[in-house]
Structure formats: structure tokens, C-alpha cells
Write a protein that holds these residues in place. Sequence first.
Motif, PDB file in Angstrom:
ATOM      1  N   GLY A  44       0.989  -1.155  -0.106  1.00  0.00           N
ATOM      2  CA  GLY A  44       0.087   0.039  -0.066  1.00  0.00           C
ATOM      3  C   GLY A  44       0.706   1.276   0.007  1.00  0.00           C
ATOM      4  N   ASP A  45       2.054   1.358   0.271  1.00  0.00           N
ATOM      5  CA  ASP A  45       3.133   2.221   0.414  1.00  0.00           C
ATOM      6  C   ASP A  45       3.744   2.440  -0.919  1.00  0.00           C
ATOM      7  OD1 ASP A  45       2.225   2.756   2.899  1.00  0.00           O
ATOM      8  OD2 ASP A  45       3.666   1.650   3.839  1.00  0.00           O
ATOM      9  N   LEU A  46       3.695   1.571  -1.899  1.00  0.00           N
ATOM     10  CA  LEU A  46       4.681   1.432  -2.962  1.00  0.00           C
ATOM     11  C   LEU A  46       4.830   2.913  -3.659  1.00  0.00           C
ATOM     12  CD1 LEU A  46       6.950   0.158  -4.547  1.00  0.00           C
ATOM     13  CD2 LEU A  46       4.939  -0.911  -5.978  1.00  0.00           C
ATOM     14  N   ALA A  47       3.378   3.489  -4.008  1.00  0.00           N
ATOM     15  CA  ALA A  47       3.519   4.620  -5.075  1.00  0.00           C
ATOM     16  C   ALA A  47       3.808   5.858  -4.443  1.00  0.00           C
ATOM     17  CB  ALA A  47       1.937   4.831  -5.227  1.00  0.00           C
ATOM     18  N   GLN A  48       3.587   5.962  -3.148  1.00  0.00           N
ATOM     19  CA  GLN A  48       4.029   7.095  -2.172  1.00  0.00           C
ATOM     20  C   GLN A  48       5.894   7.019  -2.177  1.00  0.00           C
ATOM     21  OE1 GLN A  48       2.622   6.938   1.652  1.00  0.00           O
ATOM     22  NE2 GLN A  48       3.367   8.861   2.110  1.00  0.00           N
ATOM     23  N   VAL A  49       6.295   5.753  -1.930  1.00  0.00           N
ATOM     24  CA  VAL A  49       7.585   5.725  -1.976  1.00  0.00           C
ATOM     25  C   VAL A  49       8.127   5.986  -3.188  1.00  0.00           C
ATOM     26  CG1 VAL A  49       9.615   3.595  -1.478  1.00  0.00           C
ATOM     27  CG2 VAL A  49       7.610   4.065   0.321  1.00  0.00           C
TER      28      VAL A  49
END
Length: 273
Positions: A44-49
Motif C-alpha cells: 500500500g505504500d509503494l506509490a508514495q515511496v
Amino acid sequence: MSKIPLAGVIGCPVGHSRSPVLHGTWLRDYGIAGHYVPLHVEPGDLAQVLRAMPAMGFVGANVTIPHKEAALALADEVSDIAARIGAANTLSFEGGRSVADNTDGYGFMANLRQNAPDWRADQGAALILGAGGAARAIIVALQDAGAPEIRITNRTRARADALAAEFGLTVVDWDARSQALGDLGLLVNTTSLGMAGQGALEMPLAGLPERALVTDIVYTPLETPLLRDARARGLRVVDGLGMLLHQAAPGFARWFGGKPQVTDALRRAVLGA
Ligand code: ATR
């Protein structure tokens, strides 16, 4: 002041990855200023990272399970080969854009070229065991190398059928896999069978022609039971560690520069880690 370039491997989990020691060995051996770190990132954090990484000094990243498909979808630009494979393992951040590539198939072929230089993809049919992401990359690589026929067999038949429809392959029933060997030039295991702690791969090799090359993408243990059986029959074998090492080279060259070499010393460094 120029920044020291950063790169890393994004996975979940990522602790088992050999990529930090692999890239770290090249950085040290070539005296290049740079760092390569493991990055545990939840799906769930991939895009932000990925959006934040360039501002933190990252010039690129490798992507591993379970992020390879998502990383492709999130990239600004996608190489032809990554699009065909349907997954990314190498990202580069260039001029505010993220570029997705896939070097797994390149790594597979480079490993065979280095360790079985006489073998040629166009000299016989190939049989691929397994129908996961690794199989997709290897199928694309073998097609580009001129394999005249690629057969696929998988425990879950539907996954083999789907790949066969997409790439124009022949499907062999999993239970009939030992009967599809007679004219092979290459047998590849892309399943997790044979890996330490996983189930055994039952693959009688009696039907394989003498010229066939047998290779495994599993490299723990380095000599899998499949490779041991093949070697005992006098067949040529190539272990899977070289695929890991070679797939890393294009990313390293793009991010840090230089022409990283896959040597015995590198193999030992990665195995010893
Ligand atoms: P990857 O993307 O790394 O290739 P994957 O998508 O999980 O990984 O694929 C693993 C492969 O190993 C699959 O082909 C899987 O077969 P299924 O599609 O039937 O799951 C195969 N595999 C794993 N465990 C297996 C087992 N016990 N017997 C036969 N095949 C197995």
C-alpha cells in the motif's frame, strides 16, 4: 556539491535479498561512491515511496516480490521488454521521470552465454517448468534468442494455458512432463521446487538428448537435485546464481556507471553473505 547516488531493492519481505551484498561488492571493488540498501515497503505504500525516492537521492531501484507488476504500472516510462514480460525489476529515476525495465530475461541468457558458451537457443525446443513471473521473463528471452519451440508445463494447468495463449507456446500436462523431453535443447526449472525447505522436483531425465542443457533458477542449494541428476547423466548444467548476478548488471551500470563484471570472486562474495 554533488550528491552520492543511492539505489536499493524494494521488497516485502526484503531481508533475504542478496542484492545489497551484490551491488555493495561492485561499489567497493570499483571504488565508486554510492550506497545500495534494502527497502522494506508494504504494497500500500509503494506509490508514495516511488514518488519520494528521487528527492532523497535515489537514482534507481530494483523491485522484487510482490511489487514487480505494480512497479510497472506506476512507472512514467516502460521499456518494450518490461511491457512484454508484464513486470519491472529495475527502475531508474531520470530527469523527474521513472523508467521501468526488466533485466531478468537478460540475466537468464547472459548466465547461459557465460557458462555454456556453445549452447544456442535456436538449436532445439525448450521446456519450461513453471508459469510464474520468472517463467514469463525467460519465455520472452528465449523467443528473442530464436528458440524454435517453447513448451510449458505447470502444476496448475490454467496458468500454463494462459501463458501459452499469450506467447504462442505448446502446453504439456504436468503429469506428462517427462514425456516431452525427446527433442529438447533446453530444460529450465522456474518453479520453487528443489529449493531448500521446499518440495522436491520429480523430473526423470532419461528422455533428454545428450546435447540438452539443463538449468535451474533455484540457487539455494547451488546444485539442486535436478542439476545433480543432469550432471550425473553427463548433461551440461548451469546453476541459477549467475542469473541473479547478471540481471543486476544493467541497473548498476545505469545508476552508478562502469561495466560491472560477473566473476567467481563475486559469486563467492554473494554466496558467503
Ligand atoms: P515466480 O514469480 O517467482 O516465478 P510464482 O508466481 O509463485 O513465482 O511461481 C512459482 C511456480 O512454482 C509456479 O509455477 C508454481 O506452480 P502453480 O502455478 O501450480 O502454483 C510452482 N510451484 C510451487 N510449488 C509447487 C509444487 N509443490 N508443485 C509444483 N509446482 C509448484
